[in-house]
Design an enzyme around this catalytic site. Structure first.
Site, PDB file in Angstrom:
ATOM      1  N   SER A   1       0.815  -1.219   0.000  1.00  0.00           N
ATOM      2  CA  SER A   1       0.000   0.000   0.000  1.00  0.00           C
ATOM      3  C   SER A   1       0.847   1.267   0.000  1.00  0.00           C
ATOM      4  CB  SER A   1      -0.940   0.005   1.207  1.00  0.00           C
ATOM      5  OG  SER A   1      -0.219  -0.143   2.406  1.00  0.00           O
TER       6      SER A   1
ATOM      7  N   HIS B   1       1.501   5.134   4.315  1.00  0.00           N
ATOM      8  CA  HIS B   1       0.658   5.722   3.277  1.00  0.00           C
ATOM      9  C   HIS B   1       1.065   7.170   2.993  1.00  0.00           C
ATOM     10  CE1 HIS B   1      -2.900   2.695   3.891  1.00  0.00           C
ATOM     11  NE2 HIS B   1      -1.762   2.116   3.554  1.00  0.00           N
TER      12      HIS B   1
END
Length: 324
Positions: free
Chosen positions: A206, A252
């Protein structure tokens, strides 16, 4: 006896409308684009149905304007990043395949589809600050980006990679796209190493995927595209990041920023010697990230890491090493 002549019969009006350009020609046809009635002489074959001559001309003018905008945006026969357009996605497919194969290896090692955290590959590859910086296991900065916890984790990440990766691979080409992906991955790892707890483990693609999202944002701003799809993606991913427990916010954010910076370096590079300037700009971002990791390494005490029997199973542990 002579019959009087029959009075003239008035013409029965046609139930069909008249052609927009020839009102005296009743027609049951109409333009597929504007809907105006048109006789056969005023219709032209189009990709979908038939269009009137006005709409055909307007469509050709719109296509010419789009071509000029594409050319003026720096694309021409190449994409905005300088790559040749392609309909194949070998890098994206390869990245997905590698992630899936590694996940299956961890499942086989752990003998569990939903709890593969005990697999040796998983324990030796996740991003763990104590082992990475204290134990000198630098490979974790990269390997953690190819490891996932359970089928839902990998399915969500691979779906996102497939959706965004295909479009960006077309824009950047194989080489630039790979650079974007891995610099974003390293940026995500650096943020985790600097800000996250030294004893916390992090894994997943991610971080690199958020780098692709940051790249997409820069492209939208560069070309002044409709930002609706971007905003929807940002809102969904922001919700997932903050609402679901266990998601690494630092990874992230780090990936998002790194991907945006690399894209700025590539899209805003001078036209002269463009490839060289793109490489220099990307290298500057990568060196800055590596420097940040090196600075953080000076603050983490050395550690000795090994497999140990804990809690009825084999677990990889790191203990602070003592000199003397």
């Amino acid at each position: 006896m002579n019959q009087p002549p029959n009075p003239p019969v008035p013409p029965v009006p046609s139930a069909l409308p008249g052609c927009w350009w020839h009102p005296n020609r009743p027609t049951g046809l109409s333009c597929a684009r504007c809907g105006r009635p048109a006789c056969p002489d005023c219709l032209r074959e189009a990709p979908v149905g038939f269009q009137c001559t006005d709409c055909v001309q307007a469509g050709a003018q719109q296509q010419q304007r789009q071509h000029r905008q594409y050319r003026n945006a720096g694309m021409g026969t190449r994409t905005i990043a300088g790559a040749r357009p392609s309909n194949s996605f070998p890098v994206t497919v390869t990245l997905i395949a590698v992630n899936v194969v590694v996940f299956l290896i961890t499942v086989i090692q752990a003998k569990s589809l939903f709890d593969n955290s005990s697999a040796p590959v998983e324990q030796l590859g996740v991003l763990w600050t104590s082992a990475t910086l204290g134990g000198g296991e630098w490979w974790r900065i990269i390997t953690s980006g190819f490891l996932h916890y359970g089928p839902i984790h990998i399915a969500a990440n691979m779906f996102s990679l497939w959706m965004m990766g295909r479009a960006l691979e077309q824009v950047f080409g194989k080489g630039r796209y790979l650079a974007l992906y891995f610099v974003s991955m390293i940026g995500a790892s650096a943020t985790v190493l600097v800000f996250q707890d030294v004893n916390g483990g992090t894994a997943g693609a991610s971080g690199a995927i958020f780098g692709l999202l940051g790249s997409y944002a820069v492209i939208v701003l560069k070309l002044k595209l409709n930002p609706t799809a971007l905003l929807i993606n940002l809102v969904i991913n922001a919700y997932v990041t903050f609402a679901i427990p266990g998601i690494s916010i630092y990874a992230h954010v780090g990936g998002l920023v790194a991907g945006a910076l690399v894209t700025v370096a590539m899209l805003y590079a001078p036209e002269r010697n463009r490839v060289r300037w793109q490489a220099i700009g990307t290298a500057i971002v990568a060196v800055a990230i590596v420097g940040l990791i090196g600075w953080r390494a000076t603050q983490v005490p050395p550690a000795q890491c090994t497999f140990a029997e804990l809690r009825g199973g084999t677990t990889y542990v790191c203990g602070t090493s003592r000199s003397g």
